[in-house]
Scaffold this motif. Structure first.
Motif, short mmCIF file in Angstrom:
data_model
loop_
_atom_site.label_atom_id
_atom_site.label_comp_id
_atom_site.label_asym_id
_atom_site.label_seq_id
_atom_site.Cartn_x
_atom_site.Cartn_y
_atom_site.Cartn_z
N ARG A 21 17.70 -1.14 -14.06
CA ARG A 21 17.58 -2.49 -13.36
C ARG A 21 16.48 -3.28 -14.09
NH1 ARG A 21 17.73 1.25 -10.04
NH2 ARG A 21 15.84 0.65 -9.07
N GLU A 22 16.64 -4.78 -13.93
CA GLU A 22 15.51 -5.64 -14.19
C GLU A 22 14.94 -6.00 -12.74
OE1 GLU A 22 16.83 -7.32 -18.58
OE2 GLU A 22 17.44 -8.28 -16.53
N PRO A 23 13.75 -5.73 -12.55
CA PRO A 23 13.02 -6.41 -11.33
C PRO A 23 12.87 -7.61 -11.38
CG PRO A 23 11.55 -5.20 -12.45
CD PRO A 23 12.84 -4.92 -13.36
N LEU A 24 12.44 -8.29 -10.45
CA LEU A 24 12.07 -9.60 -10.18
C LEU A 24 10.55 -10.01 -10.51
CD1 LEU A 24 13.69 -11.06 -6.85
CD2 LEU A 24 14.44 -11.58 -9.20
N GLY A 25 10.33 -10.92 -11.17
CA GLY A 25 8.91 -11.35 -11.52
C GLY A 25 8.39 -11.99 -10.05
N ASN A 26 6.97 -11.86 -9.73
CA ASN A 26 6.54 -12.35 -8.71
C ASN A 26 6.63 -13.87 -8.73
OD1 ASN A 26 5.85 -9.90 -7.87
ND2 ASN A 26 3.54 -10.09 -8.17
N GLU A 27 6.66 -14.45 -9.92
CA GLU A 27 6.89 -16.01 -9.95
C GLU A 27 8.31 -16.37 -9.43
OE1 GLU A 27 8.53 -14.33 -13.66
OE2 GLU A 27 6.62 -13.80 -12.41
N GLU A 28 9.04 -15.34 -9.16
CA GLU A 28 10.29 -15.80 -8.57
C GLU A 28 10.59 -15.67 -7.00
OE1 GLU A 28 13.93 -14.08 -10.89
OE2 GLU A 28 12.43 -12.96 -11.70
N LEU A 29 9.20 -15.25 -6.36
CA LEU A 29 9.40 -14.97 -4.82
C LEU A 29 9.23 -16.29 -4.17
CD1 LEU A 29 7.61 -11.58 -5.05
CD2 LEU A 29 9.83 -11.80 -4.88
N THR A 30 10.09 -17.19 -3.97
CA THR A 30 9.93 -18.28 -3.09
C THR A 30 9.95 -17.83 -1.79
OG1 THR A 30 12.28 -18.67 -3.44
CG2 THR A 30 10.74 -19.98 -4.81
N THR A 31 9.01 -18.23 -0.89
CA THR A 31 8.71 -17.43 0.46
C THR A 31 8.92 -18.67 1.46
OG1 THR A 31 7.73 -15.67 -0.77
CG2 THR A 31 7.37 -15.97 1.86
N LEU A 32 9.77 -17.99 2.68
CA LEU A 32 9.79 -18.80 4.13
C LEU A 32 8.97 -17.87 4.93
CD1 LEU A 32 10.49 -21.15 5.85
CD2 LEU A 32 12.46 -19.77 6.39
N VAL A 33 7.86 -18.45 5.56
CA VAL A 33 7.36 -17.52 6.85
C VAL A 33 7.53 -18.28 7.77
CG1 VAL A 33 5.07 -16.81 7.70
CG2 VAL A 33 5.68 -16.54 5.21
N VAL A 34 8.56 -17.67 8.75
CA VAL A 34 8.64 -18.22 10.22
C VAL A 34 7.78 -17.92 11.38
CG1 VAL A 34 10.64 -18.47 11.88
CG2 VAL A 34 11.05 -18.04 9.43
N GLY A 35 7.00 -18.96 11.59
CA GLY A 35 5.91 -18.14 12.58
C GLY A 35 4.59 -18.46 11.82
N ALA A 36 4.06 -19.71 11.78
CA ALA A 36 2.72 -20.01 10.92
C ALA A 36 1.50 -19.92 11.66
CB ALA A 36 3.08 -21.33 10.29
N GLY A 37 1.53 -18.74 12.36
CA GLY A 37 0.30 -18.54 13.05
C GLY A 37 -0.88 -17.81 12.29
N GLY A 38 -1.85 -17.05 12.78
CA GLY A 38 -2.63 -16.38 12.21
C GLY A 38 -2.18 -15.18 11.18
N ILE A 39 -1.09 -14.60 11.59
CA ILE A 39 -0.58 -13.55 10.85
C ILE A 39 0.25 -14.08 9.93
CG2 ILE A 39 1.29 -11.52 11.00
CD1 ILE A 39 0.17 -10.90 13.78
N GLY A 40 1.13 -15.24 10.21
CA GLY A 40 1.83 -15.91 9.31
C GLY A 40 1.09 -16.37 8.09
N SER A 41 -0.11 -16.84 8.43
CA SER A 41 -0.89 -17.55 7.46
C SER A 41 -1.39 -16.46 6.60
CB SER A 41 -1.94 -18.25 8.19
OG SER A 41 -1.76 -19.42 8.89
N ALA A 42 -1.93 -15.09 7.30
CA ALA A 42 -2.36 -14.23 6.37
C ALA A 42 -1.34 -13.72 5.24
CB ALA A 42 -2.75 -13.12 7.28
N CYS A 43 -0.16 -13.69 5.75
CA CYS A 43 1.08 -13.25 4.93
C CYS A 43 1.31 -14.34 3.78
CB CYS A 43 2.33 -13.21 5.82
SG CYS A 43 2.33 -11.95 7.09
N ALA A 44 1.02 -15.60 4.00
CA ALA A 44 1.30 -16.63 3.07
C ALA A 44 0.07 -16.32 2.01
CB ALA A 44 1.18 -17.80 3.65
N ARG A 45 -1.07 -16.14 2.60
CA ARG A 45 -2.23 -15.95 1.64
C ARG A 45 -1.94 -14.62 0.60
NH1 ARG A 45 -4.96 -17.82 5.94
NH2 ARG A 45 -5.70 -15.57 6.73
N ALA A 46 -1.51 -13.67 1.26
CA ALA A 46 -1.38 -12.53 0.46
C ALA A 46 -0.18 -12.79 -0.75
CB ALA A 46 -0.81 -11.29 1.42
N LEU A 47 1.00 -13.28 -0.27
CA LEU A 47 2.03 -13.58 -1.02
C LEU A 47 1.54 -14.46 -2.17
CD1 LEU A 47 4.92 -13.39 1.37
CD2 LEU A 47 4.54 -11.64 -0.39
N ARG A 48 0.81 -15.76 -1.97
CA ARG A 48 0.45 -16.47 -2.92
C ARG A 48 -0.56 -15.82 -3.98
NH1 ARG A 48 0.58 -22.14 -1.73
NH2 ARG A 48 -1.40 -22.23 -2.83
N ALA A 49 -1.37 -15.00 -3.48
CA ALA A 49 -2.25 -14.07 -4.26
C ALA A 49 -1.39 -13.07 -5.50
CB ALA A 49 -3.10 -13.21 -3.56
#
Length: 319
Positions: A133-161
């Motif tokens: 199989r061919e895996p996805l590259g991280n540059e394809e990981l468009t992301t939606l975080v539902v719940g943009a509080g402290g935990i959601g913000s930390a998740c966003a930073r981790a995925l952006r990294a």
């Protein structure tokens, strides 16, 4: 720990009291299990709750007429907000922020488990299959975080990294301006464009406005190849509808640290899905968390003794 009368409502392992002693160098607080509450010192002024979903707060108010502050070793406080506590002058603080990084790391791992094909490989191994199989590259990981509080913000930073090219955040009441997100959008906007995201992360708290919010209509909008991760609360998602969505999307996956109920009963449709991973509500429970809980409580205790505002204040409970 000064002259403030403190009680710790702990679990049987006494990890809360042990961590407090390790961080402070001592623990002169009274330590009780939830079933021992009747033995609490009536002069208690501050209570540190480390007993999970303990909610006998009205009984606590009856037994401690001098109580002024309750701190809980978790972020969610909805189970403590009784009418009596709301009407009292007792200040409530939580442990918001303590587990954010650990939960965000869990979310990043969950997304990569799917995007790099490791979940499919694990299932193939058990079935004796060997498929390229061919895996996805991280540059394809468009992301939606539902719940943009402290935990959601930390998740966003981790995925952006990791290289996620676009991360949108949804906050229930308003558009978020948090720099962790490329932009904030409304829930209605998110639902209308859900199929355009490769990763959808739910980090919602539980209250009357979020119960069942991610329902069958919302989940029907998921794309054919998407990873859905829930690190919020299980009852914010229609889990039967989620099982249908995963069954209809064999190229997708769901990683759930929370469900409703916990654990799921035998025969629940989620348990039959090969593309679903369920963990036992432990995404933030690193081995060092107790020391972090204790450090936050001690910082607040010093503020309490000095008459200063407390960190993570949820109350006066009426607030």
């Amino acid at each position: 720990m000064g002259d403030v009368r403190v009680c710790i409502i702990d679990r049987p392992d006494r990890a809360g009291a042990q961590a407090l002693a390790a961080v402070a160098g001592e623990c002169r607080a009274q330590v009780l299990l939830p079933e021992e509450l009747e033995h609490i010192d009536p002069a208690t002024e501050a209570v540190f709750v480390r007993a999970g979903y303990w909610n006998d707060v009205d009984r606590l108010l009856d037994l401690t007429p001098r109580l002024r502050w309750v701190h809980i070793a978790m972020a969610g406080v909805d189970h403590l907000l009784t009418d009596r506590l709301r009407a009292s002058s007792v200040v409530l603080t939580n442990s918001r922020g303590v587990l954010d990084s650990a939960i965000a790391e869990f979310v990043a791992a969950a997304v990569l488990l799917w995007s790099k094909g490791l979940l499919v490989s694990a299932n193939d191994n058990r079935a004796g299959r060997f498929r390229y199989r061919e895996p996805l590259g991280n540059e394809e990981l468009t992301t939606l975080v539902v719940g943009a509080g402290g935990i959601g913000s930390a998740c966003a930073r981790a995925l952006r990294a990791l290289g996620a090219p676009l991360v949108h955040g949804v906050r229930r009441s308003e558009r978020t301006q948090d720099p962790a997100f490329d932009s904030g959008i409304t829930f209605e906007e998110a639902a209308s464009r859900l199929g355009g995201y490769r990763a959808v992360v739910a980090a919602l708290p539980a209250d009357r406005t979020t119960e069942g919010l991610l329902d069958a209509a919302f989940l029907a909008g998921l794309g054919p190849e998407t990873v859905f991760v829930n690190v919020g609360r299980g009852r914010t998602v229609d889990n039967v509808a989620l099982a249908r969505a995963m069954a209809d999307r064999p190229g997708s996956a769901a990683v759930l640290d929370v469900t409703e109920p916990e654990p799921l009963p035998e025969g629940h449709p989620l348990l039959a899905c090969e593309n679903v991973v369920i963990s036992p509500h432990m995404s933030g429970d690193t081995r060092k968390r107790h020391e972090r809980y204790a450090a936050l409580f001690l910082e607040n205790l010093a503020r309490f003794e000095a008459g200063e505002p407390l960190v993570n204040e949820v109350g006066p409970a009426a607030g």
